[in-house]
Design an enzyme around this catalytic site. Structure first.
Site, PDB file in Angstrom:
ATOM      1  N   GLY A 211       0.835  -1.206   0.000  1.00 13.04           N
ATOM      2  CA  GLY A 211       0.000   0.000   0.000  1.00 13.04           C
ATOM      3  C   GLY A 211       0.868   1.254   0.000  1.00 13.04           C
ATOM      4  CG  HIS A 212       3.325   2.186   3.345  1.00 14.44           C
ATOM      5  ND1 HIS A 212       3.350   1.042   4.111  1.00 14.44           N
ATOM      6  CD2 HIS A 212       2.743   3.145   4.114  1.00 14.44           C
ATOM      7  CE1 HIS A 212       2.829   1.297   5.298  1.00 14.44           C
ATOM      8  NE2 HIS A 212       2.432   2.555   5.328  1.00 14.44           N
TER       9      HIS A 212
ATOM     10  CD  GLN B 184      -0.268   8.340  14.539  1.00 18.16           C
ATOM     11  OE1 GLN B 184       0.353   9.271  14.061  1.00 18.16           O
ATOM     12  NE2 GLN B 184      -0.896   7.480  13.758  1.00 18.16           N
TER      13      GLN B 184
HETATM   14  O1  PAF Z   1      -1.201   6.584   8.556  1.00 20.42           O
HETATM   15  C1  PAF Z   1      -0.139   6.659   9.192  1.00 20.42           C
HETATM   16  O2  PAF Z   1       0.790   5.859   8.992  1.00 20.42           O
HETATM   17  C2  PAF Z   1       0.025   7.727  10.253  1.00 20.42           C
HETATM   18  O3  PAF Z   1      -1.169   7.964  10.919  1.00 20.42           O
HETATM   19  C3  PAF Z   1       0.632   9.042   9.712  1.00 20.42           C
HETATM   20  C4  PAF Z   1      -0.290   9.693   8.692  1.00 20.42           C
HETATM   21  C5  PAF Z   1       1.975   8.758   9.070  1.00 20.42           C
HETATM   22  C6  PAF Z   1       0.836  10.032  10.855  1.00 20.42           C
HETATM   23  O4  PAF Z   1       1.702   9.537  11.823  1.00 20.42           O
END
Ligand code: PAF
Length: 282
Positions: A41-42, A66
């Site tokens: 996906g990345h 987060q």
């Molecule tokens: O989706 C993610 O991997 C994370 O939430 C992000 C957008 C890199 C923020 O840390």
């Protein structure tokens, strides 16, 4: 033959110097924010970034703010060397991998709180999450000042929150969403899939299967509330603990107001000690 690994910078000033050099070449710059543990996906995000911008920066930062106190920050997969090899193969130009102290220096006391699309869904279960995401993404945008930033639709609510963030704070970054990449059996790719046992991995596609059945029922004229209730039952019957299954306005994520609006189905559920999320359009 393996391609050359991208350069890695670790400080805001190094990143800004590199981006200035890209701009000196006349290149547009795309940022792909990640927490590493990169998967297909990345890679799809980086590939798309390379199509729309001359230079692509990938940030790798496991963002502590987060994660809640009981969440998986310490066990989140960290695969930096393998990530660099994948980024070499797909042709990323630069990796930004700040240390925690570069992102959150001693005394750091600012939080970005986005309203609107962050209300409900994930926030009902992870109340810290979007302030953590918005703060770090806001900082990454300000550090890099890209023309574009790419995010997967797998984290659909996050995509809406960062889009709102960029607009509301006039950050000048065009947020680009990309379709979820799935395994052959429908499971959405996620770094957290690495936590699943073989038996859990075999069960996990029930989320996508149930959402797909609900979407088909709604398309056939069925009541959205009944369709998502049935999906939640099917996911629970497979042994998962459901946080939510919801039908929302696909643009605003507000509750559905009536017929004719675009609908997105979103779900989160625990499979053992792993929390999985997914969503699909109707
Ligand atoms: O989706 C993610 O991997 C994370 O939430 C992000 C957008 C890199 C923020 O840390």
């Amino acid at each position: 033959m393996a391609r050359t690994r991208p350069n890695v910078v670790e400080t805001v000033s190094q990143l800004r110097a590199a981006v200035r050099a890209f701009r000196g070449e006349g290149a547009k710059v795309a940022l792909v924010p990640t927490m590493g543990a990169l998967h297909a996906g990345h890679v799809a995000l980086v590939r798309r970034a390379r199509e729309i911008a001359g230079r692509t920066v990938v940030s790798i930062f496991v963002n502590p703010t987060q994660f809640g106190p009981t969440e998986d920050f310490s066990r989140y997969p960290r695969t930096f060397e393998a990530d660099l090899d994948k980024l070499a193969d797909v042709g990323a130009d630069l990796v930004y991998a700040p240390a925690p102290g570069e992102m959150y220096p001693e005394g750091f006391a600012t939080r970005i709180v986005v309203g609107g699309p962050s209300e409900g869904l994930e926030t009902d279960f992870r109340p810290h999450f979007f302030a953590g995401v918005a703060t770090v993404v806001g900082k990454l945008f300000i550090h890099c000042m890209p023309d574009y930033a790419l995010f997967g639709e797998k984290d659909y609510q996050q995509l809406k929150v960062v889009t709102r963030l960029s607009r509301d704070l006039d950050l000048g970054v065009q947020v680009v969403g990309m379709a979820t990449v799935r395994e052959a059996d429908g499971l959405a790719l996620s770094s957290r899939n690495a936590y699943l046992s073989a038996a859990e991995r075999a069960t996990a596609p029930v989320i996508h299967r149930s959402l797909s059945a609900a979407a088909a029922a709604i398309r056939a004229g069925g009541d959205p509330a009944a369709a998502v209730a049935q999906a939640a039952d099917a996911i629970a019957e497979a042994g998962l603990k459901v946080d939510y299954v919801a039908a929302r306005n696909a643009d605003t994520l507000a509750a559905l107001a009536g017929p004719g609006e675009p609908v997105r189905l979103l779900a989160a559920a625990w499979l053992g000690s792993t929390r999985l999320i997914d969503n699909i359009p109707v």
